[in-house]
Structures are given as C-alpha cells and as structure tokens.
Design a protein around this motif. Structure first.
Motif, PDB file in Angstrom:
ATOM      1  N   TYR A 211      43.181 -12.329  50.867  1.00 54.07           N
ATOM      2  CA  TYR A 211      43.834 -13.707  50.518  1.00 54.07           C
ATOM      3  C   TYR A 211      45.280 -13.458  49.922  1.00 54.07           C
ATOM      4  O   TYR A 211      45.955 -14.267  50.496  1.00 54.07           O
ATOM      5  CB  TYR A 211      43.102 -14.210  49.216  1.00 54.07           C
ATOM      6  N   GLY A 212      45.513 -12.327  49.063  1.00 56.37           N
ATOM      7  CA  GLY A 212      46.828 -11.942  48.780  1.00 56.37           C
ATOM      8  C   GLY A 212      47.754 -11.914  49.878  1.00 56.37           C
ATOM      9  O   GLY A 212      48.744 -12.706  50.115  1.00 56.37           O
ATOM     10  N   VAL A 213      47.463 -11.109  50.892  1.00 61.20           N
ATOM     11  CA  VAL A 213      48.329 -10.536  51.861  1.00 61.20           C
ATOM     12  C   VAL A 213      48.636 -11.783  52.708  1.00 61.20           C
ATOM     13  O   VAL A 213      49.807 -12.336  53.163  1.00 61.20           O
ATOM     14  CB  VAL A 213      47.659  -9.571  52.857  1.00 61.20           C
ATOM     15  N   VAL A 214      47.514 -12.246  53.382  1.00 60.57           N
ATOM     16  CA  VAL A 214      47.842 -13.705  54.009  1.00 60.57           C
ATOM     17  C   VAL A 214      48.499 -14.861  53.546  1.00 60.57           C
ATOM     18  O   VAL A 214      49.308 -15.200  54.048  1.00 60.57           O
ATOM     19  CB  VAL A 214      46.282 -14.031  54.500  1.00 60.57           C
ATOM     20  N   SER A 215      48.119 -15.013  52.192  1.00 61.80           N
ATOM     21  CA  SER A 215      49.066 -16.056  51.296  1.00 61.80           C
ATOM     22  C   SER A 215      50.334 -15.793  51.304  1.00 61.80           C
ATOM     23  O   SER A 215      51.294 -16.422  51.343  1.00 61.80           O
ATOM     24  CB  SER A 215      48.322 -16.236  50.398  1.00 61.80           C
ATOM     25  N   VAL A 216      50.675 -14.428  51.264  1.00 60.56           N
ATOM     26  CA  VAL A 216      52.096 -14.255  50.990  1.00 60.56           C
ATOM     27  C   VAL A 216      52.795 -14.466  52.452  1.00 60.56           C
ATOM     28  O   VAL A 216      53.849 -15.006  52.430  1.00 60.56           O
ATOM     29  CB  VAL A 216      52.370 -12.715  50.226  1.00 60.56           C
ATOM     30  N   ILE A 217      52.339 -13.767  53.505  1.00 58.43           N
ATOM     31  CA  ILE A 217      52.986 -13.912  54.730  1.00 58.43           C
ATOM     32  C   ILE A 217      53.015 -15.341  55.220  1.00 58.43           C
ATOM     33  O   ILE A 217      54.093 -16.007  55.429  1.00 58.43           O
ATOM     34  CB  ILE A 217      52.138 -13.243  55.756  1.00 58.43           C
ATOM     35  N   ALA A 218      51.737 -16.103  55.043  1.00 62.07           N
ATOM     36  CA  ALA A 218      51.767 -17.638  55.367  1.00 62.07           C
ATOM     37  C   ALA A 218      52.927 -18.345  54.653  1.00 62.07           C
ATOM     38  O   ALA A 218      53.545 -19.200  54.985  1.00 62.07           O
ATOM     39  CB  ALA A 218      50.439 -18.110  55.252  1.00 62.07           C
ATOM     40  N   GLY A 219      53.014 -18.054  53.152  1.00 63.77           N
ATOM     41  CA  GLY A 219      53.739 -18.641  52.170  1.00 63.77           C
ATOM     42  C   GLY A 219      55.110 -18.452  52.596  1.00 63.77           C
ATOM     43  O   GLY A 219      55.802 -19.503  52.719  1.00 63.77           O
ATOM     44  N   TYR A 220      55.472 -17.438  53.049  1.00 68.49           N
ATOM     45  CA  TYR A 220      56.941 -17.058  53.650  1.00 68.49           C
ATOM     46  C   TYR A 220      57.377 -17.713  54.991  1.00 68.49           C
ATOM     47  O   TYR A 220      58.306 -18.460  55.059  1.00 68.49           O
ATOM     48  CB  TYR A 220      57.141 -15.550  53.714  1.00 68.49           C
ATOM     49  N   LEU A 221      56.318 -17.856  55.773  1.00 68.67           N
ATOM     50  CA  LEU A 221      56.485 -18.580  56.992  1.00 68.67           C
ATOM     51  C   LEU A 221      56.590 -20.185  56.741  1.00 68.67           C
ATOM     52  O   LEU A 221      57.460 -20.851  57.244  1.00 68.67           O
ATOM     53  CB  LEU A 221      55.406 -18.301  58.042  1.00 68.67           C
ATOM     54  N   LEU A 222      55.693 -20.590  55.980  1.00 70.77           N
ATOM     55  CA  LEU A 222      55.657 -21.984  55.506  1.00 70.77           C
ATOM     56  C   LEU A 222      57.220 -22.464  54.810  1.00 70.77           C
ATOM     57  O   LEU A 222      57.782 -23.408  55.195  1.00 70.77           O
ATOM     58  CB  LEU A 222      54.728 -22.266  54.638  1.00 70.77           C
ATOM     59  N   HIS A 223      57.546 -21.405  54.059  1.00 71.10           N
ATOM     60  CA  HIS A 223      58.838 -21.707  53.200  1.00 71.10           C
ATOM     61  C   HIS A 223      59.830 -21.698  54.382  1.00 71.10           C
ATOM     62  O   HIS A 223      60.866 -22.611  54.233  1.00 71.10           O
ATOM     63  CB  HIS A 223      58.840 -20.479  52.366  1.00 71.10           C
ATOM     64  N   ALA A 224      59.840 -20.765  55.119  1.00 66.32           N
ATOM     65  CA  ALA A 224      61.018 -20.611  56.302  1.00 66.32           C
ATOM     66  C   ALA A 224      61.140 -22.014  57.069  1.00 66.32           C
ATOM     67  O   ALA A 224      62.097 -22.584  57.502  1.00 66.32           O
ATOM     68  CB  ALA A 224      60.690 -19.654  57.114  1.00 66.32           C
ATOM     69  N   LEU A 225      59.718 -22.561  57.315  1.00 64.61           N
ATOM     70  CA  LEU A 225      59.944 -23.654  58.137  1.00 64.61           C
ATOM     71  C   LEU A 225      60.320 -24.968  57.506  1.00 64.61           C
ATOM     72  O   LEU A 225      61.270 -25.562  57.900  1.00 64.61           O
ATOM     73  CB  LEU A 225      58.195 -24.135  58.469  1.00 64.61           C
ATOM     74  N   SER A 226      60.009 -24.763  56.162  1.00 63.68           N
ATOM     75  CA  SER A 226      60.398 -26.039  55.396  1.00 63.68           C
ATOM     76  C   SER A 226      61.843 -25.919  55.199  1.00 63.68           C
ATOM     77  O   SER A 226      62.584 -26.991  55.121  1.00 63.68           O
ATOM     78  CB  SER A 226      59.533 -26.145  54.168  1.00 63.68           C
ATOM     79  N   ILE A 227      62.516 -24.844  54.987  1.00 68.31           N
ATOM     80  CA  ILE A 227      63.953 -24.524  54.746  1.00 68.31           C
ATOM     81  C   ILE A 227      64.624 -25.143  56.032  1.00 68.31           C
ATOM     82  O   ILE A 227      65.452 -25.977  55.807  1.00 68.31           O
ATOM     83  CB  ILE A 227      64.300 -23.120  54.438  1.00 68.31           C
TER      84      ILE A 227
END
Lengths: 419, 208
Positions: A344-360
């Motif tokens: 959960y931790g690893v996937v959420s950090v990676i997905a979090g960064y990707l989603l963050h990048a997309l929203s930026i």
C-alpha cells in the motif's frame, strides 16, 4: 518472492477494499506533495520577479506594503514620491539605473504602468534576464503602449491595435480616457511575473491622459484633445515608486539609509530580497499550518489503512489457516501482512507522485493566469522526501500490528471457524 | 524652579525649531533590538551593526562616571579589535578583518578621553569622526548624524575573504559579548541569496 505473489493474489481477491484504501493513501500523498510544491513555487515566483532589482524606493510606508504595491500590484500605494526627489536621488553617483513606476490606471482589469524605456533595457527578472519582445518594440511616442504577454493573449491584441485606458483600477470602469486612445507598439514575451499582466506606457502618457482631470474627476466642459495634450508640458509631478540598480552591491545598505533618512521627503527604500524574507516569516505560520494539516491527513490515512487490514483479518481467517496448513510458518504469515501494508505504502507514494504531476500539469496554466505563480514539476524537497520516506517506513511498521495479530491467531486458529 | 524649567523648555523648543523646521522624523529606537547588515561583493564582505547604545554599554548618554567611562572604553575596544570574534563568518571562507569604523558620539568622546590620558597609546583608527566627516559624499549624511541623536552606535567592519564561495553563514556572537542584545535582525546580500533572518541568544547562527 512467493510471499510477494501471494500478497498480490490475496489483494486481487479484495479489489474494491484495496482500491479504496489506496485512494485514501494516494490522496494524502498528493496533498503533501502539492502543498509543498505550491509553497516553494510561490516563493520562487515572487523572488524571480525582483531578482535583478537592488532597491525599491517609494513613499514612507511599511517595507512589505511598498514591495507588494510597487512590483506585485497587490494593494494600492499610500503616497507618491515627488518627481523632484526622484530626480535628486537618481542623480547620485551610486546609481547604475533607475526605473520609475507610475500606477493608478487600468485597461480591462489589467494594470497600466507608466514608466520609461529603461524598463525594457534594465529590468531583470528570474536568472537576471532582460525583458524581450515577442513582437514589435518599445514605446516611442506619448500614445504608444507595450503589452505584457498575458494581456495580449487574453484580450487578443496585436501590434498596431488601438486601445483605451480606463481611470482607476477596477475591472469595469465607467470613466475612460476615451478621447486619448493608445496604439500598441510592442508585445513582451511571457516572463511568469506580474509584467505579463501589465500594460506599459510612458510617464508622459500618464500625465497626458490626466491633463483635463482634476482630483480624479474629469472636468466638465474642459476638453483637451490628444494633439493639444502633446504640446503641453508632460513632465510628471510624482511617481508611485522606482526600482533602482546600484553600481556596487556594497553600496546598497548605505544608499538605503540615505533614502530612509532623506530629509526633504519621507521616503522608504527596501531591498526586495529582505522584504520578501519578511513576508515569508509572516506567511510561514500559515504555511506551517497547511503542512501540519497535510501531515495529519497522512497520519489519518495510515491509521485507516491499518484498520482496514486488521478488519480484513477476520474475513481472511480461512485464507490464513490454509496457508498454515500447506506449510507456511506463522512468521511468514506475519510477513505477508507487513508486505501487504508496505505494498500500500509503495504504490500510494508512486501513484501519489504521478497524480500530483498530472494535476500540476493540468492546473499550471490556470494558476499562472489567475495568480501569476509558475507551478513547476520537480523532485520533492529534502524535507518532503524525508517525510515521504517516513510515510513508507510507517506503512511497513504499521503492517506489524495486523502481522503480529495474525501470527498469534494462526497458531491457535484452525480451519474451522469458531463462533 | 518652575520658571527655570519653563525657560529651559522654551529654549529647547526654539533650539530644535531653529535646527530644522521640517525635520520631525524619527527613526525607530528599541532597546535590545539591532540590525546587522552583511553585504558581499567579490572577496570583500562588509558587515554593519546598527544598534542603540544601550545594547552595547547599558546607558545612552555621555559617560559621566569613571565606571561608565570604563564600560564604554571596554566596549569600544571589543568592537574595534574583536570584529572577527563578534561576527563569526563561516570558518572555511577564510575571512580577515581589514578595517573598522565606529560611528558614535559616545565612542568618539570615550576615544578622545582616553586618547588624551594615554598620550596616544590607543592607536589611531580609521573610524575617526572628524576624518569621516571630511570624506562625506552626501550632505544628508551629516544631518543624519544629528538626527539620530547621540544614542545610536554604527559599526562598519570590512572583511576580506579568500574563499568567498564557502561563505554560507554567520554566527552572531554579539550576544555573548554584550548581554543587552535581545534580538538582531540580520540582513544579508551574499552570493545569489539576499534575505533577512532574526538571530537571538538561543539561535545565534544565520544561514545565507
């Protein structure tokens, strides 16, 4: 490796719960990343705007006030400085260049800045870049205007167009200087600073459009045409502020003192970097509150995740028992749950960064237009990387809670579900 | 008595009025607070301390007792000789103190006092008030001296740093030498960074 595959298989069996848990963790990461990015980019945008200016001189006021109204067009000037004082100051030998700024008029919500051509030759922003023209050239005549990139783009102006300047700074102004239209002579390249949202005219133009105005009101019956205005003395009485470059950096503090102690007129000189630092000190409190909130959200998400895994243990009693029955040791069962939690931790950090990048990427143009802040994509700051590392570590450690619970149970529980 | 003080008051008013009709501007004066300005260009680093005299010597008038004279004399010695110790720039920047200049009427008085007494034992400094006034560039500067009363002390330290690239922070040790300092606003223009940070007895280090 087999354990990892088992974890994935088990998770795949509970897709809905897993996705919701992941979504919760991902959102908390996006929040952490984005709040920090906004904070850093806001600072960078402000700092970029004044990076090439040694001192800003204005009427006696607070340093923040002066910085905000003169350069960032936030708020209004308390007072103007007299043309005479300005002339006396820039005649000093320490002065390398000086850019006068006269504010007070607008064009469809965009500020009109009265200045002179030193603006285009000496103003520097970002990494000491000068302003560049995307099209056309600097103003030459009194009724010429140069547009910032954003103004030209959103209002669809091009070189050669005629525009009318409104009195005051409201979005809709009913008092326009309609009798004295301006011709667009140039359009600047985008800078990512308030320059983009400004229109530049000469100081003489500001005087010219106000020659038949007194105390902010148009004199009834008095009509002075653009041609007549040109024949008058258009030297301004006062300007709002001035940006100054000195020959040597060593003179900045001394010159600042000279201006602050100027006896003929109460003036304030500020060093933009220092004034900005003061602003950040002030805003730091609010920033810290935002960061604290996002950290608390992350903690809440972590606790939520642990609860979900713990609850799932009951449903998975049989799964565990089967694993034990086919020969998986109790500690391996515990490891399975730690791995799940870590997953959960690893996937959420990676997905979090990707989603963050997309929203930026998606939000950057809007934020730039509305707030003049350049959102950028880059690696998280050191402090944030540590926070994310801590988040990852926490997911593994929290996995121990259901892990230990499963370890204890798997020793006692059998294949039969006891009630 | 009453009459006398009234006369004195009138005289005082007239005196100030005569000095400058329009000058009714006053700088802020807060005991405990001070400004430390640091500017770097090339290998030269200038550090300016602007402080109320109270922070340095504990009083703000011409020293009247022997004890006050002694205190002021000692403070003056510290400021002029121990610049490197009071304002510690990053060690690896290899900075050396090149010149000191003290602008303060109290300190000038103290200097003159001990100068006479010790027959020039105290060595001449670059910060002499008279000498300084001679090479004034701006006439306003002179007014400034009168305006800021007698209670401000300005110290200019000029450092030369061999390894400017390593100049990353400053440790403000003024708090140790002069316990009256409570907080010092450090403004800096070093390398690519400019900004401001507050130093206090607990947090004496400021990063650029």
């Amino acid at each position: 490796m087999i354990l990892f595959r088992l974890t994935l298989k088990s998770l795949a069996n509970r897709k809905a719960t897993v996705l919701m848990t992941l979504a919760m963790l991902v959102m908390s990461n996006v929040l952490l990343l984005t709040v920090d990015r906004l904070r850093l980019d806001t600072r960078a945008s402000f700092a970029n705007t004044v990076s090439g200016t040694d001192l800003i001189i204005g009427a006696r006021t607070g340093s923040l006030n002066l910085l905000l109204y003169s350069v960032f067009h936030l708020g209004n000037a308390t007072n103007n400085i007299s043309w005479q004082s300005y002339q006396e100051l820039i005649a000093q030998k320490e002065i390398d260049w000086a850019i006068p700024i006269s504010l007070g008029d607008s064009h469809r919500g965009y500020r009109v800045v009265g200045t002179d051509t030193t603006m285009f030759t000496h103003y520097r922003y970002g990494k000491k870049q000068n302003l560049a023209f995307a099209d056309g050239e600097a103003f030459d005549g009194v009724f010429d205007v140069v547009l910032g990139a954003e103004v030209a783009k959103s209002l669809g102006y091009k070189v050669g167009d005629e525009i009318v300047v409104a009195h005051g700074v409201g979005k809709t102004s009913f008092t326009e200087h309609g009798d004295k239209p301006f011709t667009v002579t140039g359009i600047l390249k985008a800078t990512g600073t308030p320059i983009d949202k400004s229109l530049f005219v000469s100081l003489e133009a500001i005087t010219a459009i106000h020659v038949d105005w007194i105390n902010g009101v148009k004199l009834p019956g008095v009509k002075i045409s653009a041609e007549q205005a040109l024949t008058m003395d258009l030297q301004p009485d006062s300007i709002t502020a001035a940006m100054i470059g000195l020959k040597s950096r060593m003179q900045i503090f001394t010159f600042q003192r000279l201006v602050n102690n100027y006896r003929a007129e109460p003036l304030t000189a500020i060093i933009p970097g220092t004034a900005l630092a003061g602003l950040w000190q002030l805003i730091g409190l609010a920033e810290n509150a935002l960061i604290a909130v996002s950290v608390i959200v992350a903690i809440t998400a972590l606790l939520g995740m642990t609860t979900v895994i713990l609850t799932s243990l009951n449903e998975r009693q049989r799964e565990m028992a089967v694993l034990r029955a086919i020969g998986l040791s109790s500690s391996k069962v515990a490891a399975l749950l730690v791995m799940e939690s870590g997953f959960y931790g690893v996937v959420s950090v990676i997905a979090g960064y990707l989603l963050h990048a997309l929203s930026i990427l998606a939000l950057a143009p809007i934020v730039q237009e509305q707030f003049g802040i350049n959102l950028s994509l880059s690696v998280p700051s050191l402090a944030l990387s540590l926070t994310l590392g801590g988040f990852l570590l926490a997911t593994f450690l929290l996995g121990l809670i259901p892990g230990i619970a499963a370890y204890k149970r798997s020793l006692a529980d059998g294949l039969i579900i006891r009630r | 008595m009453k009459k006398l003080s009234l006369t004195a008051a009138i005289a005082l008013t007239l005196c100030t009025a005569a000095q400058a009709e329009t000058e009714r501007q006053h700088g802020a004066h807060e005991h405990g607070a001070a400004k430390l300005l640091i500017a770097q260009e090339g290998e030269h680093v200038e550090v300016i301390l602007e402080t109320p005299a109270y922070n340095v010597i504990g009083f703000e008038h011409m020293p009247s007792t022997d004890e006050q004279l002694e205190v002021a004399h000692h403070a003056r010695h510290e400021l002029s000789e121990e610049g490197l110790k009071l304002v510690q720039l990053s060690k690896s920047a290899k900075c050396e103190l090149e010149a000191v200049e003290i602008e303060s009427e109290i300190m000038d008085y103290v200097r003159a006092h001990f100068h006479d007494e010790e027959h020039g034992h105290e060595h001449e400094e670059h910060g002499d008030h008279e000498a300084h006034a001679d090479h004034e560039d701006h006439d306003d500067h002179d007014h400034d001296h009168e305006g800021s009363v007698h209670s401000e002390i300005h110290v200019h330290w000029a450092f030369h740093c061999d390894n400017v690239a390593k100049l990353k922070d400053v440790d403000v040790k003024l708090f140790e030498a002069f316990p009256n300092f409570a907080d010092i606003d450090v403004e800096y223009l070093v390398g690519d960074s400019s900004g401001m940070a507050e130093a206090n007895p607990k947090q004496t280090k400021v990063k650029f």
